[in-house]
Design a protein around this motif. Structure first.
Motif, mmCIF file in Angstrom:
data_model
loop_
_atom_site.group_PDB
_atom_site.id
_atom_site.type_symbol
_atom_site.label_atom_id
_atom_site.label_comp_id
_atom_site.label_asym_id
_atom_site.label_seq_id
_atom_site.Cartn_x
_atom_site.Cartn_y
_atom_site.Cartn_z
ATOM 1 N N LEU A 144 0.839 -1.194 0.000
ATOM 2 C CA LEU A 144 0.000 0.000 0.000
ATOM 3 C C LEU A 144 0.879 1.252 0.000
ATOM 4 N N LEU A 145 0.360 2.312 -0.592
ATOM 5 C CA LEU A 145 1.097 3.576 -0.635
ATOM 6 C C LEU A 145 0.202 4.693 -0.133
ATOM 7 N N CYS A 146 0.794 5.674 0.544
ATOM 8 C CA CYS A 146 0.038 6.884 0.865
ATOM 9 C C CYS A 146 1.010 8.010 1.191
ATOM 10 N N THR A 147 0.527 9.242 1.058
ATOM 11 C CA THR A 147 1.405 10.383 1.326
ATOM 12 C C THR A 147 1.466 10.685 2.811
ATOM 13 N N ASP A 148 0.456 10.214 3.565
ATOM 14 C CA ASP A 148 0.400 10.548 4.984
ATOM 15 C C ASP A 148 -0.415 9.479 5.710
ATOM 16 N N ALA A 149 0.102 9.021 6.840
ATOM 17 C CA ALA A 149 -0.582 7.940 7.567
ATOM 18 C C ALA A 149 -1.983 8.349 8.026
ATOM 19 N N SER A 150 -2.232 9.669 8.129
ATOM 20 C CA SER A 150 -3.569 10.093 8.571
ATOM 21 C C SER A 150 -4.631 9.788 7.509
ATOM 22 N N LEU A 151 -4.190 9.426 6.294
ATOM 23 C CA LEU A 151 -5.134 9.091 5.230
ATOM 24 C C LEU A 151 -5.527 7.611 5.269
ATOM 25 N N VAL A 152 -5.016 6.896 6.279
ATOM 26 C CA VAL A 152 -5.269 5.455 6.345
ATOM 27 C C VAL A 152 -5.980 5.113 7.662
ATOM 28 N N LEU A 153 -6.992 4.265 7.587
ATOM 29 C CA LEU A 153 -7.724 3.856 8.789
ATOM 30 C C LEU A 153 -6.778 3.208 9.796
ATOM 31 N N PRO A 154 -6.922 3.531 11.073
ATOM 32 C CA PRO A 154 -6.070 2.895 12.095
ATOM 33 C C PRO A 154 -6.163 1.373 12.058
ATOM 34 N N THR A 155 -7.348 0.847 11.738
ATOM 35 C CA THR A 155 -7.502 -0.615 11.690
ATOM 36 C C THR A 155 -6.646 -1.208 10.566
ATOM 37 N N ILE A 156 -6.422 -0.443 9.528
ATOM 38 C CA ILE A 156 -5.545 -0.918 8.439
ATOM 39 C C ILE A 156 -4.094 -0.781 8.875
ATOM 40 N N MET A 157 -3.788 0.356 9.511
ATOM 41 C CA MET A 157 -2.407 0.580 9.973
ATOM 42 C C MET A 157 -1.931 -0.587 10.849
ATOM 43 N N SER A 158 -2.861 -1.122 11.656
ATOM 44 C CA SER A 158 -2.460 -2.172 12.584
ATOM 45 C C SER A 158 -2.231 -3.508 11.877
ATOM 46 N N ARG A 159 -2.575 -3.576 10.606
ATOM 47 C CA ARG A 159 -2.418 -4.852 9.886
ATOM 48 C C ARG A 159 -1.270 -4.837 8.875
ATOM 49 N N VAL A 160 -0.529 -3.728 8.835
ATOM 50 C CA VAL A 160 0.533 -3.636 7.830
ATOM 51 C C VAL A 160 1.894 -3.391 8.476
ATOM 52 N N VAL A 161 2.940 -3.744 7.738
ATOM 53 C CA VAL A 161 4.296 -3.373 8.145
ATOM 54 C C VAL A 161 4.566 -2.038 7.465
ATOM 55 N N GLU A 162 4.824 -1.008 8.266
ATOM 56 C CA GLU A 162 4.977 0.321 7.665
ATOM 57 C C GLU A 162 6.443 0.638 7.378
ATOM 58 N N PHE A 163 6.681 1.152 6.185
ATOM 59 C CA PHE A 163 8.011 1.646 5.832
ATOM 60 C C PHE A 163 7.920 3.157 5.682
ATOM 61 N N LYS A 164 8.619 3.881 6.573
ATOM 62 C CA LYS A 164 8.618 5.343 6.455
ATOM 63 C C LYS A 164 9.860 5.771 5.690
ATOM 64 N N MET A 165 9.755 6.872 4.973
ATOM 65 C CA MET A 165 10.926 7.361 4.240
ATOM 66 C C MET A 165 11.390 8.663 4.877
ATOM 67 N N ARG A 166 12.713 8.816 5.024
ATOM 68 C CA ARG A 166 13.223 10.052 5.622
ATOM 69 C C ARG A 166 13.520 11.058 4.504
ATOM 70 N N PRO A 167 13.545 12.362 4.831
ATOM 71 C CA PRO A 167 13.885 13.334 3.794
ATOM 72 C C PRO A 167 15.292 13.064 3.267
ATOM 73 N N TYR A 168 15.509 13.318 2.004
ATOM 74 C CA TYR A 168 16.827 13.101 1.401
ATOM 75 C C TYR A 168 17.747 14.269 1.742
ATOM 76 N N THR A 169 19.053 13.992 1.802
ATOM 77 C CA THR A 169 19.995 15.099 2.002
ATOM 78 C C THR A 169 20.176 15.813 0.659
ATOM 79 N N GLU A 170 20.717 17.033 0.741
ATOM 80 C CA GLU A 170 20.942 17.805 -0.481
ATOM 81 C C GLU A 170 21.886 17.068 -1.427
ATOM 82 N N GLU A 171 22.902 16.418 -0.836
ATOM 83 C CA GLU A 171 23.887 15.704 -1.646
ATOM 84 C C GLU A 171 23.230 14.520 -2.369
ATOM 85 N N GLU A 172 22.328 13.818 -1.684
ATOM 86 C CA GLU A 172 21.637 12.689 -2.326
ATOM 87 C C GLU A 172 20.765 13.183 -3.470
ATOM 88 N N ILE A 173 20.071 14.294 -3.222
ATOM 89 C CA ILE A 173 19.219 14.829 -4.297
ATOM 90 C C ILE A 173 20.090 15.262 -5.468
#
Ligand SMILES: [Zn+2]
Length: 336
Positions: A144-173
């Motif tokens: 599943l994909l979403c821009t923000d966890a608040s867009l997903v039902l808590p009952t769904i959140m509890s059934r998935v393994v969440e992968f969060k992404m951190r902001p990229y550094t300037e050098e990486e960009i």
């Protein structure tokens, strides 16, 4: 493409690599703002899940599964982004297409993978997915994909393994933009876009190909340099019109102004160009400062404050014209 080829997000790649080798949890969720490369990661995970010989760095790239995947024709990888011509995924699509499809066996791979932009499903309809997420049919994996966890039902959140992404550094960009530099932009421009992207590579990639933004940056710069010689009518009509016709992109325009003012202040304070963001404009900015010797650091500070105040007013939905003209008049006062 493999996780190893992806720039940045090392921790996430490491976690994904470990995931592939394990008995797979059946539902994953990637949360990150638009432009962070969620689809890239979801795709790579999907490919490794259908690949016949996956490694920690992803799919093998050689097996039939990888070949079909690369061609975009793998029958066991299904994508749900939005309904055709719509901005969301409808109830009908979930009930009549997605859910019945999960009950059918895979065709080539050992698994079926569903990449679903859950952020495009209204909260009240996400419940329809609960049952399949809780007890997925054998061999079915949901990404599943979403821009923000608040867009997903808590009952769904509890059934998935969440992968969060951190902001990229300037050098990486910068590395990501360099990799996609089809127009062969010079390094100083790429550096500029990297830092303007504020941690979101997709923003840099969009801006570097956006002719409007590139010419707008030039226009903002010219507008600023002209302020000392501008008369009242020029400010209130032409300059106001520039901002007024770009209200939809005003935050980018104001950020450009802040950066130019910041660079002018740095050049006023020191001969050193370290920390200058608009490196391609240093000569013009120096010429401007020597033509307008009366401008002090205090004036620059006040001019920046005027821009900040305008930005605040725009966000507070204060009358646009009044706020914009106030900013222009304050800047004129500081620059004269
Ligand atoms: Zn493979």
């Amino acid at each position: 493409m493999s996780f190893g080829d992806i720039i940045g997000q090392e921790e996430l790649c490491e976690r994904l690599g470990t995931t592939i080798g394990q008995t797979v949890a059946q539902s994953f969720l990637f949360t990150a703002p638009a432009g962070m490369g969620k689809h890239l990661f979801a795709d790579e995970l999907a490919r490794s899940l259908v690949c016949s010989n996956p490694t920690k760095s992803g799919g093998c790239g050689k097996c039939d599964n990888c070949v079909y995947f690369k061609a975009g024709t793998h029958p066991d990888v299904r994508r749900y982004e939005t309904d055709k011509g719509k901005k969301s995924i409808s109830v009908a699509t979930i009930r009549e297409d997605l859910i019945p499809d999960t009950a059918m066996a895979s065709q080539i791979a050992d698994r079926k993978v569903y990449i679903i932009n859950i952020g495009n499903i209204e909260l009240k309809y996400q419940n329809l997915l609960l049952k399949v997420l809780e007890e997925p049919p054998r061999g079915v994996v949901f990404i599943l994909l979403c821009t923000d966890a608040s867009l997903v039902l808590p009952t769904i959140m509890s059934r998935v393994v969440e992968f969060k992404m951190r902001p990229y550094t300037e050098e990486e960009i910068f590395k990501i933009l360099s990799k996609h530099n089809e127009a062969d932009l010079p390094e100083d421009k790429l550096r500029f876009f990297s830092s303007f992207s504020a941690g979101i590579p997709g923003k840099g990639l969009t801006l570097m190909g956006d002719e409007d933004f590139i010419s707008e940056r030039e226009e903002v710069f010219e507008l600023l340099l002209k302020i000392p010689k501008r008369d009242y009518a020029g400010l209130m009509y032409e300059d106001f019109e520039f901002f007024s016709s770009r209200q939809d992109r005003i935050s980018d325009i104001l950020l450009l102004m802040m950066w130019f003012l910041g660079d002018l202040s740095s050049l006023l304070a020191s001969m050193d160009t370290k920390g200058i963001r608009n490196t391609d404009k240093v000569d013009r900015m120096r010429a401007f400062l020597s033509e307008n010797k009366g401008i002090t650091l205090k004036n620059m500070y006040n001019a920046s404050e005027a821009v900040t105040a305008f930005n605040r007013d725009v966000k507070a939905r204060v009358n646009f014209e009044a706020a914009c003209c106030t900013m222009l008049l304050k800047m004129k006062k500081e620059f004269t």
